[in-house]
Design a protein around this motif. Sequence first.
Motif, short mmCIF file in Angstrom:
data_model
loop_
_atom_site.label_atom_id
_atom_site.label_comp_id
_atom_site.label_asym_id
_atom_site.label_seq_id
_atom_site.Cartn_x
_atom_site.Cartn_y
_atom_site.Cartn_z
N ASP A 238 32.62 46.81 56.54
CA ASP A 238 31.42 46.12 56.84
C ASP A 238 30.41 46.67 55.48
O ASP A 238 29.50 47.40 55.67
N ASP A 239 30.74 45.81 54.64
CA ASP A 239 29.93 45.90 53.34
C ASP A 239 29.85 44.47 52.66
O ASP A 239 31.01 43.91 52.49
N LEU A 240 28.52 44.15 52.39
CA LEU A 240 28.37 42.80 51.75
C LEU A 240 29.25 42.51 50.52
O LEU A 240 29.90 41.24 50.69
N ASP A 241 29.40 43.18 49.64
CA ASP A 241 30.23 43.38 48.38
C ASP A 241 31.72 42.91 48.86
O ASP A 241 32.46 42.11 48.33
N ALA A 245 33.74 39.39 48.38
CA ALA A 245 35.04 39.43 47.61
C ALA A 245 36.19 39.03 48.55
O ALA A 245 36.74 38.16 48.02
N ALA A 246 36.15 39.22 49.57
CA ALA A 246 37.46 38.63 50.44
C ALA A 246 37.40 37.41 50.77
O ALA A 246 38.24 36.43 50.77
N ILE A 247 36.06 36.90 50.96
CA ILE A 247 35.91 35.50 50.96
C ILE A 247 36.29 34.64 49.90
O ILE A 247 36.76 33.39 49.85
N SER A 248 36.01 35.12 48.80
CA SER A 248 36.27 34.59 47.45
C SER A 248 37.66 34.66 47.00
O SER A 248 37.82 34.08 45.99
N GLY A 249 38.34 35.16 47.67
CA GLY A 249 39.76 35.54 47.50
C GLY A 249 40.09 36.62 46.63
O GLY A 249 41.08 36.49 45.98
N ASP A 253 39.65 46.79 48.09
CA ASP A 253 40.64 48.00 48.51
C ASP A 253 41.53 47.81 49.43
O ASP A 253 42.51 48.25 49.71
N GLU A 254 40.99 46.99 50.47
CA GLU A 254 41.46 47.21 51.65
C GLU A 254 42.51 45.63 52.06
O GLU A 254 43.56 45.81 52.51
N PHE A 255 42.19 44.81 51.35
CA PHE A 255 42.82 43.39 51.74
C PHE A 255 42.50 42.51 50.60
O PHE A 255 41.68 42.35 49.91
N SER A 256 43.50 41.53 50.22
CA SER A 256 43.34 40.32 49.25
C SER A 256 43.71 39.05 49.89
O SER A 256 44.78 39.02 50.61
N LEU A 257 42.88 38.08 50.07
CA LEU A 257 42.93 36.65 50.29
C LEU A 257 43.55 35.87 49.04
O LEU A 257 43.83 34.63 49.37
N ALA A 258 43.54 36.69 47.86
CA ALA A 258 43.94 35.78 46.76
C ALA A 258 45.25 34.97 46.82
O ALA A 258 45.49 33.81 46.26
N ARG A 259 46.40 35.74 47.61
CA ARG A 259 47.48 35.20 47.59
C ARG A 259 47.84 33.98 48.87
O ARG A 259 48.73 33.24 48.89
N LEU A 283 28.20 33.86 52.76
CA LEU A 283 28.20 32.56 52.35
C LEU A 283 27.28 32.27 51.46
O LEU A 283 27.35 31.21 50.74
N MET A 284 26.02 32.50 51.50
CA MET A 284 24.92 32.17 50.66
C MET A 284 25.29 32.78 49.26
O MET A 284 25.12 32.08 48.18
N GLU A 285 25.84 34.16 49.11
CA GLU A 285 26.39 34.55 47.99
C GLU A 285 27.12 33.74 47.25
O GLU A 285 27.19 33.44 46.09
#
Length: 424
Positions: A238-241, A245-249, A253-259, A283-285
């Motif tokens: 629960d942290d904006l950054d 990062a997760a939405i952007s792929g 530290d916890e998770f990556s959607l890049a793959r 989403l705005m970021e």
Amino acid sequence: MIEAGAATNADWATARTLAYGAGRPLPFQTVPLADALGQTLAEPVHALQSIPHYASSAMDGWAVNGAPPWTLVSRPEPEHPRGRATPHSDSGEVSLAPGEATFILTGGVVPQNTVGILRTERGAVRGGMLDRNDSARPDEPSPGEHVRPAGEEAEEGSLAIPAGVVLNPAQIALAAVCGHDTLAVLRAPRVSLLMTGDEVIEHGLPHAGQVRDTFGPQLPGFVAMLGGHVDVAGRAKDDLDDVVAAISGEPTDEFSLARASGDVLITTGGTGSSMADHIRRALMEVGAEMIIDGIAMRPGHPTLLARLPDGRFLVGLPGNPLAAMMAMITVAGPLLAGLRGSSLEEPSPVVTADAFDPLPGRSRLVPYRLESGRAVPSTHQRSGMLRGLAAADGVMVVPAEGCRAGDPVQALSLPWAPPGGPRA
């Protein structure tokens, strides 16, 4: 950016239409017949040859021409052990003269000039001659009797299976009979799941201030019921950054959607407007295009739909379990249907057993059980409860002006509810 044209606080029907319209059909893929079961056909299937492609016998017996008694003749072409022509034989070269007969097995190629097939149990052979026996009819075989004509089921080039159907075993068998080895099917949308909530635990009993994860165990299956496929699932802090990062792929530290090369990202929780909610700000970021910013329904008002800069869609589910599931059937289901090229399920009317007071400005989504032909609202249907939905047959959509007992209201079926009525 949050687009000025985004539908803010959209009414329920508009939200479904927007979600469905956003999902343009994905490119189709070609799969072997064995892998096509349950997939949506992208192109119509036509018969590549007549079905059946040759006139064949429906019975073991004799192909006959003319009136009895018949002279038994041998078939001149090479034959399969079961009486079927070899790939090199031509049934057009085989012909019976009047008064002739030849033995044939079920499925065998019928010679030219055959009047009909005399079944084995209706014939008697004596001294190279064939005649009817006492059990046969005087006119047996009648013209065309026990002959399966070429093209009886389908002519070459005729439509066998229309596009858009979800393929069942009989249709796959029909495609094979039509001469196809592969089929063009719509690709199932690939979905990634991003769960949020530092208070969520995945195992054991929660302490005060903690809650059990209700999304991880059920969302992959729910997505599959709606026609999608979950590629990857994980959790962000629960942290904006971290959420950005997760939405952007980007890896965190916890998770990556890049793959994950998905088509849709579904997030859980954090869709509100408080300082503890990060999805809308994330989403705005990232410069997302907002399509739906809130829906005028209860539960599930803070539901979001956006298009990310890389072309993926983001469906933001509220954190409360029932609200999230109402968002799934309102937004995620229509979006996935649009991506699959499937039709949008239209609500059907049910008669409500109870009255509902007006709820100005919002539709009310109410799980119900069908009893004696009427929709009885489920108990335990607050936004954080699941017992009512778990025992439901469908979801009523009560209009903002409310309704009286006995009034018809629109309703949607649940993807896991049995067709044709309530459970026993």
